[in-house]
Design a protein around this motif. Structure first.
Motif, mmCIF file in Angstrom:
data_model
loop_
_atom_site.group_PDB
_atom_site.id
_atom_site.type_symbol
_atom_site.label_atom_id
_atom_site.label_comp_id
_atom_site.label_asym_id
_atom_site.label_seq_id
_atom_site.Cartn_x
_atom_site.Cartn_y
_atom_site.Cartn_z
ATOM 1 N N VAL A 120 2.662 25.454 -20.557
ATOM 2 C CA VAL A 120 1.562 24.517 -20.219
ATOM 3 C C VAL A 120 1.895 24.221 -18.862
ATOM 4 O O VAL A 120 2.493 23.739 -18.085
ATOM 5 C CB VAL A 120 1.836 22.829 -20.885
ATOM 6 N N PHE A 121 0.587 24.445 -18.217
ATOM 7 C CA PHE A 121 0.702 24.288 -16.974
ATOM 8 C C PHE A 121 0.527 23.466 -16.558
ATOM 9 O O PHE A 121 -1.309 23.023 -16.984
ATOM 10 C CB PHE A 121 -0.153 25.639 -16.128
ATOM 11 N N VAL A 122 0.151 22.018 -16.510
ATOM 12 C CA VAL A 122 0.107 20.798 -16.066
ATOM 13 C C VAL A 122 -0.689 20.304 -14.631
ATOM 14 O O VAL A 122 0.104 20.937 -13.070
ATOM 15 C CB VAL A 122 0.653 19.793 -16.591
ATOM 16 N N GLU A 123 -1.924 20.707 -14.282
ATOM 17 C CA GLU A 123 -2.770 19.937 -13.146
ATOM 18 C C GLU A 123 -2.272 18.478 -13.306
ATOM 19 O O GLU A 123 -3.114 17.892 -13.979
ATOM 20 C CB GLU A 123 -3.511 20.333 -12.683
ATOM 21 N N VAL A 124 -2.096 17.359 -12.164
ATOM 22 C CA VAL A 124 -2.522 16.203 -12.040
ATOM 23 C C VAL A 124 -3.054 15.527 -11.565
ATOM 24 O O VAL A 124 -2.700 15.562 -10.246
ATOM 25 C CB VAL A 124 -0.536 15.475 -11.899
ATOM 26 N N LYS A 125 -3.810 15.030 -11.547
ATOM 27 C CA LYS A 125 -5.194 13.437 -10.074
ATOM 28 C C LYS A 125 -5.073 12.751 -10.487
ATOM 29 O O LYS A 125 -3.991 11.921 -11.708
ATOM 30 C CB LYS A 125 -6.046 14.269 -10.807
ATOM 31 N N THR A 126 -3.822 12.269 -9.431
ATOM 32 C CA THR A 126 -3.617 10.534 -9.684
ATOM 33 C C THR A 126 -4.700 9.574 -8.328
ATOM 34 O O THR A 126 -4.934 10.486 -7.677
ATOM 35 C CB THR A 126 -2.552 10.458 -8.209
ATOM 36 N N ARG A 127 -4.814 8.607 -8.833
ATOM 37 C CA ARG A 127 -6.144 8.180 -9.027
ATOM 38 C C ARG A 127 -5.984 6.573 -8.634
ATOM 39 O O ARG A 127 -5.120 5.895 -9.432
ATOM 40 C CB ARG A 127 -7.331 8.541 -9.695
ATOM 41 N N THR A 128 -7.088 5.405 -7.358
ATOM 42 C CA THR A 128 -6.430 4.752 -7.661
ATOM 43 C C THR A 128 -8.327 3.786 -6.888
ATOM 44 O O THR A 128 -8.777 4.668 -6.161
ATOM 45 C CB THR A 128 -5.646 4.230 -6.115
ATOM 46 N N MET A 177 1.011 -1.295 0.067
ATOM 47 C CA MET A 177 -0.348 -0.192 -0.140
ATOM 48 C C MET A 177 1.109 1.374 0.360
ATOM 49 O O MET A 177 1.490 1.495 1.028
ATOM 50 C CB MET A 177 -0.832 -0.147 1.093
ATOM 51 N N LEU A 178 0.480 2.281 -0.797
ATOM 52 C CA LEU A 178 1.263 3.147 -0.698
ATOM 53 C C LEU A 178 1.084 4.191 -0.257
ATOM 54 O O LEU A 178 -1.070 4.664 0.448
ATOM 55 C CB LEU A 178 1.299 3.810 -2.025
ATOM 56 N N THR A 179 1.233 5.441 0.585
ATOM 57 C CA THR A 179 0.519 6.533 0.920
ATOM 58 C C THR A 179 0.161 7.652 0.115
ATOM 59 O O THR A 179 0.557 6.898 -1.896
ATOM 60 C CB THR A 179 1.841 7.062 2.104
ATOM 61 N N ARG A 180 -0.648 8.481 0.224
ATOM 62 C CA ARG A 180 -1.425 9.497 -0.618
ATOM 63 C C ARG A 180 0.157 10.002 -1.271
ATOM 64 O O ARG A 180 -0.077 10.290 -2.596
ATOM 65 C CB ARG A 180 -2.462 10.039 0.413
ATOM 66 N N ASN A 181 1.077 10.619 -0.329
ATOM 67 C CA ASN A 181 1.774 11.589 -0.725
ATOM 68 C C ASN A 181 2.904 10.439 -2.358
ATOM 69 O O ASN A 181 2.868 11.526 -2.937
ATOM 70 C CB ASN A 181 2.726 11.641 0.131
ATOM 71 N N GLN A 182 3.044 9.164 -1.446
ATOM 72 C CA GLN A 182 3.517 8.440 -2.477
ATOM 73 C C GLN A 182 2.856 7.966 -4.148
ATOM 74 O O GLN A 182 3.519 7.923 -5.192
ATOM 75 C CB GLN A 182 4.073 7.531 -2.016
ATOM 76 N N ILE A 183 1.702 7.994 -3.643
ATOM 77 C CA ILE A 183 0.484 7.794 -5.054
ATOM 78 C C ILE A 183 0.958 8.806 -6.394
ATOM 79 O O ILE A 183 1.114 9.608 -7.277
ATOM 80 C CB ILE A 183 -1.175 7.301 -4.041
ATOM 81 N N GLY A 184 0.442 10.078 -5.087
ATOM 82 C CA GLY A 184 0.735 11.649 -6.093
ATOM 83 C C GLY A 184 2.350 11.578 -7.018
ATOM 84 O O GLY A 184 2.139 12.725 -7.593
ATOM 85 N N ALA A 185 2.703 11.286 -6.308
ATOM 86 C CA ALA A 185 4.686 11.309 -6.425
ATOM 87 C C ALA A 185 4.930 10.594 -7.653
ATOM 88 O O ALA A 185 5.672 10.928 -8.763
ATOM 89 C CB ALA A 185 5.965 11.112 -5.863
#
Length: 121
Positions: free
Chosen positions: A52-60, A3-11
């Motif tokens: 280009v300004f990029v917003e990244v959305k990471t989901r599980t 299991m990854l933490t939220r921060n790890q998932i985001g990174a």
């Protein structure tokens, strides 16, 4: 898979987004640029002088609805404001400015799924 933490998932999502952008021949100018009003995930230079300004959305998983719903008009306004602050501090003049959103979905399939919405703002 551990299991990854939220921060790890985001990174992880951000790293995958960077690789995706580089595969499209964009050059990464900055990552996690911060000022007192917030943070821009990725700033990239596209061929032809577009920044280009990029917003990244990471989901599980699928819990939040589609990528379109993740970036509200208020969020686009915030990115625009931050982009304006970043641009004001640059020597270089850019031909055009674009806001993109990259969604990274991890864990549903073996390889992460990447969706890229161009020009949301």
């Amino acid at each position: 898979m551990t299991m990854l933490t939220r921060n790890q998932i985001g990174a992880l999502g951000e790293q995958l987004a960077v690789e995706h952008l580089e595969s499209l021949r964009l050059r990464i100018v900055a990552r996690n640029w911060r000022c007192r009003y917030g943070e821009l995930d990725i700033i990239a230079a596209a061929p032809g002088g577009t920044v280009v300004f990029v917003e990244v959305k990471t989901r599980t998983g699928d819990g939040f609805g589609g990528l379109e719903y993740a970036v509200t008009p208020a969020k686009v306004r915030r990115i625009r404001r931050l982009a304006g602050i970043w641009l004001a501090g640059q020597e270089k003049r850019w031909a055009a400015v674009r806001i993109d959103v990259i969604g990274v979905r991890i864990g549903r399939q073996r390889t992460p799924e990447i969706s890229h919405l161009r020009g949301v703002g």
